[in-house]
Design a protein around this motif. Sequence first.
Motif, PDB file in Angstrom:
ATOM      1  N   LEU A 132       0.884  -1.239  -0.081  1.00 51.92           N
ATOM      2  CA  LEU A 132      -0.010  -0.024  -0.024  1.00 51.92           C
ATOM      3  C   LEU A 132       0.655   1.348  -0.071  1.00 51.92           C
ATOM      4  CD1 LEU A 132      -2.644  -1.295   2.529  1.00 51.92           C
ATOM      5  CD2 LEU A 132      -2.876  -0.831  -0.028  1.00 51.92           C
ATOM      6  N   GLU A 133       2.145   0.967   0.209  1.00 52.16           N
ATOM      7  CA  GLU A 133       3.139   2.150   0.103  1.00 52.16           C
ATOM      8  C   GLU A 133       2.724   3.439   1.097  1.00 52.16           C
ATOM      9  OE1 GLU A 133       3.020   3.021  -3.914  1.00 52.16           O
ATOM     10  OE2 GLU A 133       4.901   1.642  -4.311  1.00 52.16           O
ATOM     11  N   PRO A 134       2.530   3.085   2.370  1.00 52.57           N
ATOM     12  CA  PRO A 134       2.465   4.180   3.276  1.00 52.57           C
ATOM     13  C   PRO A 134       3.771   4.901   3.622  1.00 52.57           C
ATOM     14  CG  PRO A 134       2.431   2.202   4.331  1.00 52.57           C
ATOM     15  CD  PRO A 134       2.580   1.945   3.031  1.00 52.57           C
ATOM     16  N   GLU A 135       3.572   6.161   4.054  1.00 52.24           N
ATOM     17  CA  GLU A 135       4.662   7.044   4.604  1.00 52.24           C
ATOM     18  C   GLU A 135       5.057   6.538   5.846  1.00 52.24           C
ATOM     19  OE1 GLU A 135       3.487   8.575   1.147  1.00 52.24           O
ATOM     20  OE2 GLU A 135       2.286   8.432   2.795  1.00 52.24           O
ATOM     21  N   HIS A 136       4.252   6.115   6.811  1.00 49.49           N
ATOM     22  CA  HIS A 136       4.504   5.742   8.146  1.00 49.49           C
ATOM     23  C   HIS A 136       3.710   4.392   8.525  1.00 49.49           C
ATOM     24  CE1 HIS A 136       3.946   6.101  12.405  1.00 49.49           C
ATOM     25  NE2 HIS A 136       5.116   6.927  12.398  1.00 49.49           N
ATOM     26  N   LEU A 137       4.507   3.487   9.208  1.00 50.29           N
ATOM     27  CA  LEU A 137       3.851   2.470   9.889  1.00 50.29           C
ATOM     28  C   LEU A 137       3.844   2.371  11.378  1.00 50.29           C
ATOM     29  CD1 LEU A 137       4.710  -0.235   7.318  1.00 50.29           C
ATOM     30  CD2 LEU A 137       2.511   0.157   7.816  1.00 50.29           C
ATOM     31  N   SER A 138       2.730   1.858  12.022  1.00 48.84           N
ATOM     32  CA  SER A 138       2.729   1.587  13.502  1.00 48.84           C
ATOM     33  C   SER A 138       2.330   0.280  13.468  1.00 48.84           C
ATOM     34  CB  SER A 138       1.828   2.661  14.227  1.00 48.84           C
ATOM     35  OG  SER A 138       2.319   3.957  14.185  1.00 48.84           O
ATOM     36  N   CYS A 139       3.422  -0.553  14.367  1.00 47.61           N
ATOM     37  CA  CYS A 139       3.222  -2.113  14.242  1.00 47.61           C
ATOM     38  C   CYS A 139       3.265  -2.344  15.911  1.00 47.61           C
ATOM     39  CB  CYS A 139       4.224  -2.879  13.393  1.00 47.61           C
ATOM     40  SG  CYS A 139       4.239  -2.357  11.789  1.00 47.61           S
ATOM     41  N   TYR A 140       2.250  -2.774  16.583  1.00 51.68           N
ATOM     42  CA  TYR A 140       1.889  -2.851  18.008  1.00 51.68           C
ATOM     43  C   TYR A 140       1.883  -4.327  18.057  1.00 51.68           C
ATOM     44  CZ  TYR A 140       1.115   2.222  17.668  1.00 51.68           C
ATOM     45  OH  TYR A 140       1.202   3.466  17.628  1.00 51.68           O
ATOM     46  N   GLY A 141       2.663  -4.778  19.254  1.00 52.39           N
ATOM     47  CA  GLY A 141       2.424  -6.036  19.742  1.00 52.39           C
ATOM     48  C   GLY A 141       1.130  -6.008  20.775  1.00 52.39           C
ATOM     49  N   LEU A 142       0.458  -7.186  20.340  1.00 53.45           N
ATOM     50  CA  LEU A 142      -1.050  -7.117  21.056  1.00 53.45           C
ATOM     51  C   LEU A 142      -0.771  -7.065  22.592  1.00 53.45           C
ATOM     52  CD1 LEU A 142      -4.246  -7.393  21.013  1.00 53.45           C
ATOM     53  CD2 LEU A 142      -3.712 -10.027  21.004  1.00 53.45           C
ATOM     54  N   LYS A 143      -1.361  -6.093  23.556  1.00 58.59           N
ATOM     55  CA  LYS A 143      -1.629  -6.190  24.821  1.00 58.59           C
ATOM     56  C   LYS A 143      -2.986  -6.659  25.247  1.00 58.59           C
ATOM     57  CE  LYS A 143       1.933  -2.515  25.663  1.00 58.59           C
ATOM     58  NZ  LYS A 143       2.428  -1.436  26.209  1.00 58.59           N
TER      59      LYS A 143
END
Length: 403
Positions: free
Chosen positions: A183-194
């Motif tokens: 999808l070619e985003p400028e930014h990615l936030s990748c979180y571990g599930l809490k």
Amino acid sequence: MAGKLGIYIHIPFCRSKCDYCDFYSLAGREGRMDDYQKALIAHIRETAPLARGHQVDTIYFGGGTPSYYGEKRLRELLGEVCRRFDVARDAEVTVECNPDSVEKKMLCRLRRAGVNRISLGVQSCCDRDLEGLHRPHTFAQAKAAVQAAREAKIKNVSLDFIYGLPHQSMEAWKESVESALALEPEHLSCYGLKVEEGTPLYTRVERGEILPDDDMQADMYLWMVERLAKAGYKQYEISNFARPGFQSRHNLKYWMGRPYIGFGPGAHSDFGGRRYSFVRDLDAYIEGVLHGGNIVDESELIPQRERGGEYLMLRLRTTRGIEEWEYRREYFMNFDPIEQKLEEYERRGWAARQDRRWYFTPQGFLVSNQLIGALLEIQEKAALDTLLPRLRRNVRDTEPGQS
């Protein structure tokens, strides 16, 4: 020179509540949206005079689901902020969106109003995962939302994903990351599930829902860091990655200890040396703002020594990390025992240094809570070791018979 300031506006309304969500958000309360809008506008007007001498360089609409609140209300709020505060011409203005509540026309209107960044809560490319989390969208809708943003000429798109989902395999996580990159985003936030206590997901896990174990989650994280680096996304915080020039300026304020003012129930602020938050109660917030009454939940002045602890705790979430003379100059505390501990971390592959700056490696980020906890204990002991001799001198100087 005016100080820089961030503004956060909390929109607590959602179409539905996701099973993992512990944020203050509400489903089925649409009937209070108009009253909430009045309260927010009144609160913005009331607060703005306190921020004279500060220039707002980031504005963030978070939630909840701001896109579900409606672009007309969002544009009205942004206009009010721009009228009441000194907003920089190049301010970063972010709106969080869910893929099911955006379309091109809406995004075009938001862009013309000044919104230049959107954060889409995608979470997974697998529809089965999305259904299991009770997300209100499909991955096809997420792709369509990104396309709508591009057609609306929004040039800064961030995508949120979660790893460690129930029954998620390494192969499934890799597929999500590859789908995100496509999808070619400028930014990615990748979180571990809490798994937060009190959420439906917590109950499911208590009843036997299977999650990837700690080793699997660690493997997912380390693979992701390496893969995103190869794709040109530089890690700048534990869970955040960006192409050059697209770091989240607003979220960096939190991690770098910069001032920000929040509006809305459950919103936090750090301004004027004081940290405070508002009640996590929509009705109480509306009533308090419009008709008088206390809306503050917690408030405290933060002494400089405690700021020193925050410096360690927050800066070490970032790849910028900490620096000896920055620490000594700002907090007047001895860095030597902290550096000795960091050298131990370095030998174990958890920390590294470059140009006098210390930062955690990806392996260190995995255990950062424990590492930072140990550093805070060392800092507290060093502060006491500095304070006790001074107290002894004071006692000695005031003893009877001393001249």
